[in-house]
Design a protein around this motif. Structure first.
Motif, PDB file in Angstrom:
ATOM      1  N   VAL A   1     -18.212  17.935  -1.022  1.00  0.00           N
ATOM      2  CA  VAL A   1     -18.376  17.355   0.492  1.00  0.00           C
ATOM      3  C   VAL A   1     -18.527  16.058   0.459  1.00  0.00           C
ATOM      4  O   VAL A   1     -19.281  15.206  -0.477  1.00  0.00           O
ATOM      5  CB  VAL A   1     -19.451  18.305   1.229  1.00  0.00           C
ATOM      6  N   ARG A   2     -17.933  15.130   1.340  1.00  0.00           N
ATOM      7  CA  ARG A   2     -18.186  13.848   1.631  1.00  0.00           C
ATOM      8  C   ARG A   2     -19.223  13.779   2.572  1.00  0.00           C
ATOM      9  O   ARG A   2     -19.179  14.067   3.669  1.00  0.00           O
ATOM     10  CB  ARG A   2     -16.776  13.132   2.003  1.00  0.00           C
ATOM     11  N   ALA A   3     -20.447  13.003   1.977  1.00  0.00           N
ATOM     12  CA  ALA A   3     -21.265  12.884   2.903  1.00  0.00           C
ATOM     13  C   ALA A   3     -22.007  11.375   2.763  1.00  0.00           C
ATOM     14  O   ALA A   3     -22.334  11.145   1.670  1.00  0.00           O
ATOM     15  CB  ALA A   3     -22.534  13.792   2.437  1.00  0.00           C
ATOM     16  N   ASP A   4     -21.777  10.540   3.471  1.00  0.00           N
ATOM     17  CA  ASP A   4     -22.154   9.163   3.442  1.00  0.00           C
ATOM     18  C   ASP A   4     -23.319   8.737   4.346  1.00  0.00           C
ATOM     19  O   ASP A   4     -23.567   9.004   5.566  1.00  0.00           O
ATOM     20  CB  ASP A   4     -20.750   8.152   4.207  1.00  0.00           C
ATOM     21  N   SER A   5     -24.229   8.267   3.737  1.00  0.00           N
ATOM     22  CA  SER A   5     -25.490   7.865   4.171  1.00  0.00           C
ATOM     23  C   SER A   5     -25.397   6.842   5.179  1.00  0.00           C
ATOM     24  O   SER A   5     -24.589   5.974   5.066  1.00  0.00           O
ATOM     25  CB  SER A   5     -26.661   7.518   3.140  1.00  0.00           C
ATOM     26  N   VAL A   6     -26.159   6.951   6.445  1.00  0.00           N
ATOM     27  CA  VAL A   6     -26.038   6.092   7.473  1.00  0.00           C
ATOM     28  C   VAL A   6     -27.531   5.539   7.753  1.00  0.00           C
ATOM     29  O   VAL A   6     -28.412   6.105   8.141  1.00  0.00           O
ATOM     30  CB  VAL A   6     -25.336   6.376   8.721  1.00  0.00           C
ATOM     31  N   GLY A   7     -27.637   4.173   7.473  1.00  0.00           N
ATOM     32  CA  GLY A   7     -28.989   3.684   7.982  1.00  0.00           C
ATOM     33  C   GLY A   7     -29.325   3.506   9.338  1.00  0.00           C
ATOM     34  O   GLY A   7     -28.396   3.529  10.085  1.00  0.00           O
ATOM     35  N   PRO A   8     -30.523   3.289   9.584  1.00  0.00           N
ATOM     36  CA  PRO A   8     -30.791   3.207  11.025  1.00  0.00           C
ATOM     37  C   PRO A   8     -30.029   2.153  11.751  1.00  0.00           C
ATOM     38  O   PRO A   8     -29.758   2.126  12.823  1.00  0.00           O
ATOM     39  CB  PRO A   8     -32.488   3.286  11.231  1.00  0.00           C
ATOM     40  N   ASP A   9     -29.978   1.084  11.149  1.00  0.00           N
ATOM     41  CA  ASP A   9     -29.184  -0.132  11.521  1.00  0.00           C
ATOM     42  C   ASP A   9     -27.747   0.124  11.777  1.00  0.00           C
ATOM     43  O   ASP A   9     -27.265  -0.790  12.291  1.00  0.00           O
ATOM     44  CB  ASP A   9     -29.603  -1.481  10.786  1.00  0.00           C
ATOM     45  N   GLN A  10     -27.159   1.214  10.907  1.00  0.00           N
ATOM     46  CA  GLN A  10     -25.837   1.331  11.118  1.00  0.00           C
ATOM     47  C   GLN A  10     -25.258   2.488  12.036  1.00  0.00           C
ATOM     48  O   GLN A  10     -24.002   2.533  12.307  1.00  0.00           O
ATOM     49  CB  GLN A  10     -25.562   2.131   9.867  1.00  0.00           C
ATOM     50  N   LEU A  11     -26.404   3.250  12.545  1.00  0.00           N
ATOM     51  CA  LEU A  11     -26.142   4.371  13.355  1.00  0.00           C
ATOM     52  C   LEU A  11     -25.301   4.117  14.686  1.00  0.00           C
ATOM     53  O   LEU A  11     -24.289   4.735  15.006  1.00  0.00           O
ATOM     54  CB  LEU A  11     -27.206   5.080  13.802  1.00  0.00           C
ATOM     55  N   HIS A  12     -25.469   2.922  15.211  1.00  0.00           N
ATOM     56  CA  HIS A  12     -24.840   2.382  16.428  1.00  0.00           C
ATOM     57  C   HIS A  12     -23.571   1.779  16.126  1.00  0.00           C
ATOM     58  O   HIS A  12     -22.541   1.650  17.036  1.00  0.00           O
ATOM     59  CB  HIS A  12     -25.535   1.197  17.217  1.00  0.00           C
ATOM     60  N   ASP A  13     -23.327   1.628  14.836  1.00  0.00           N
ATOM     61  CA  ASP A  13     -21.828   1.205  14.444  1.00  0.00           C
ATOM     62  C   ASP A  13     -20.812   2.404  14.610  1.00  0.00           C
ATOM     63  O   ASP A  13     -19.750   2.429  14.904  1.00  0.00           O
ATOM     64  CB  ASP A  13     -21.741   0.756  13.129  1.00  0.00           C
ATOM     65  N   HIS A  14     -21.388   3.568  14.472  1.00  0.00           N
ATOM     66  CA  HIS A  14     -20.703   5.095  14.683  1.00  0.00           C
ATOM     67  C   HIS A  14     -20.755   5.542  15.927  1.00  0.00           C
ATOM     68  O   HIS A  14     -19.834   6.270  16.341  1.00  0.00           O
ATOM     69  CB  HIS A  14     -21.155   5.925  13.482  1.00  0.00           C
ATOM     70  N   GLU A  15     -21.936   5.291  16.572  1.00  0.00           N
ATOM     71  CA  GLU A  15     -22.158   5.824  17.992  1.00  0.00           C
ATOM     72  C   GLU A  15     -22.987   4.919  18.867  1.00  0.00           C
ATOM     73  O   GLU A  15     -24.121   4.827  18.956  1.00  0.00           O
ATOM     74  CB  GLU A  15     -23.142   7.346  17.810  1.00  0.00           C
ATOM     75  N   PRO A  16     -22.402   3.896  19.482  1.00  0.00           N
ATOM     76  CA  PRO A  16     -22.783   2.858  20.262  1.00  0.00           C
ATOM     77  C   PRO A  16     -23.897   3.341  21.434  1.00  0.00           C
ATOM     78  O   PRO A  16     -24.818   2.543  21.715  1.00  0.00           O
ATOM     79  CB  PRO A  16     -21.547   2.170  20.931  1.00  0.00           C
ATOM     80  N   TYR A  17     -23.701   4.277  21.803  1.00  0.00           N
ATOM     81  CA  TYR A  17     -24.479   4.828  22.904  1.00  0.00           C
ATOM     82  C   TYR A  17     -25.548   5.907  22.459  1.00  0.00           C
ATOM     83  O   TYR A  17     -26.426   6.360  23.211  1.00  0.00           O
ATOM     84  CB  TYR A  17     -23.501   5.696  24.009  1.00  0.00           C
TER      85      TYR A  17
END
Length: 417
Positions: A118-134
């Motif tokens: 499985v491809r599973a990419d870690s997302v830091g708290p400061d990156q979450l809004h790059d993927h989901e702005p709202y």
């Protein structure tokens, strides 16, 4: 009886799994008849969200089936006109944690999943809004799963049936299966329906939540139980939710054996505009009663993830019954107790995503080929024979579910509006 048909295999249940099984059987050169008491996608399929997920599965047989199925879904979507017609979106899934402890557990799962392909990419708290702005602020982080995808389930089931018919399969709707016909030696020889017998040396049980009732007609037990879930549908919106987004505790709810109510926020946009909001799970038999407390909890969880939803209207809610199995694995493959009987049911909430792999594996076994996956973990006869663990209620048609208040056939356009 009159009106007999002769074919290689009868597939009982015209939901997504049955449609996929008929498709792959027909493409493998078998003459297949797909039969259902109601319309295509008139049961659990028409009450689903259309998720094709690897993100919510731990390493093991189900994840292997999900990875196979995901590849097959992508292959189907690449066929001319198919991807657009079923609203296939390879949009990925984003699982988020609100606490550092939750994030640590999520990362531990992701490490194991990566080792399983499985491809599973870690997302830091400061990156979450790059993927989901709202998305809400203050979350601890998450994991992005690019292999997660979505289809519109009723459209997809209808399209798979159309592809199956193009390949030579036949569809018989409005026909209730009342018996599984067997030879003097006990082998399957077809099914009896309300409109006549259909003769075949193989019968596939793709009856979903009612798979246990169909198995009983063949003289075997299969502990499939209904697990009720609600979904909220918002008014159509510009795309503001770009992935399937859910809280980390959703994975635990999926794996739980509890019959009690469980809710965890799941939010995803659709190609047509409405946002779908889940998820709830509870074992209450085939009770179709609307629950305002459950839908309120779903709405509250969704607004915690996406605060803008507090100002959005929920246009409707619907419910469905996931075909729950005690060990959370579907029954896939031949039943050693009855020659010629095959099962393809018990996928719980993952049936849409696992349908292609299931149908492909069944077709391989039907044609004498070695299946791509080891079917031993999915053996239909792995449970002790028992009638004592059924809590599905007594108001059941022997094959096809509730006698009272059967689920109406969902309209694909209304589902997305």
């Amino acid at each position: 009886m009159s009106n007999s048909l002769t074919c290689d295999v009868v597939v009982v249940g015209a939901g997504m799994v049955g449609a996929a099984t008929a498709l792959y059987a027909a493409r493998a050169g078998l003459s297949a008849v797909l039969v259902d008491r109601g319309p295509v996608a008139g049961g659990t399929t028409g009450s689903g969200e259309g998720n094709l997920l690897v993100s919510d599965k731990e390493p093991g047989p189900e994840l292997e089936l999900a990875l196979l199925s995901g590849r097959l879904w992508a292959d189907l979507a690449a066929e001319p006109g198919v991807g657009e017609s079923v609203e296939y979106e390879a949009k990925g899934g984003l699982v988020v944690a609100s606490t550092s402890e939750g994030l640590a557990a999520l990362e531990k799962l992701a490490v194991a999943q990566r080792s399983a392909g499985v491809r599973a990419d870690s997302v830091g708290p400061d990156q979450l809004h790059d993927h989901e702005p709202y998305m809400a602020h203050g979350l601890a982080g998450g994991v992005l799963y690019p292999q997660d995808a979505q289809v519109m389930p009723t459209l997809a089931a209808a399209r798979l049936v159309r592809l199956a018919r193009t390949a030579g399969a036949s569809l018989r709707t409005g026909r209730t299966v009342t018996d599984v016909l067997r030879t003097a030696s006990g082998a399957v020889r077809g099914v009896r329906t309300s409109h006549g017998d259909i003769h075949a040396p193989a019968v596939v049980n793709a009856a979903g939540t009612w798979g246990g009732e169909l198995a009983a007609l063949a003289g075997v037990s299969l502990p499939v139980l209904p697990r009720r879930g609600f979904v909220l549908v918002t008014e159509p919106l510009p795309r503001r939710v770009h992935h399937k987004v859910y809280a980390a505790d959703y994975v635990a709810d999926v794996a739980s054996d509890s019959a009690a109510l469980q809710t965890s926020p799941v939010v995803e946009g659709t190609a047509a505009g409405p946002v779908l909001i889940g998820a709830s799970r509870e074992r209450v038999g085939f009770d179709r009663s609307f629950s305002l407390p459950v839908t309120r909890e779903l709405a509250a969880g969704a607004t915690r993830l996406f605060p803008f939803l507090a100002e959005v209207r929920a246009m409707r809610a619907y419910l469905g019954f996931r075909p729950y199995m005690p060990d959370h694995l579907p029954a896939v493959g031949p039943d050693a107790r009855v020659p010629g009987l095959f099962h393809a049911c018990g996928h719980e909430g993952a049936g849409i995503g696992l349908a292609t792999g299931t149908g492909h594996l069944i077709a391989q076994v039907l044609t004498g080929r070695t299946p791509d996956l080891d079917l031993a973990p999915f053996r239909p006869d792995r449970f002790p024979d028992s009638d004592s663990d059924s809590d599905s209620g007594s108001d059941l048609d022997p094959v096809t579910g509730p006698v009272t208040d059967p689920a109406p056939a969902p309209d694909p356009e209304e589902f997305r509006s």
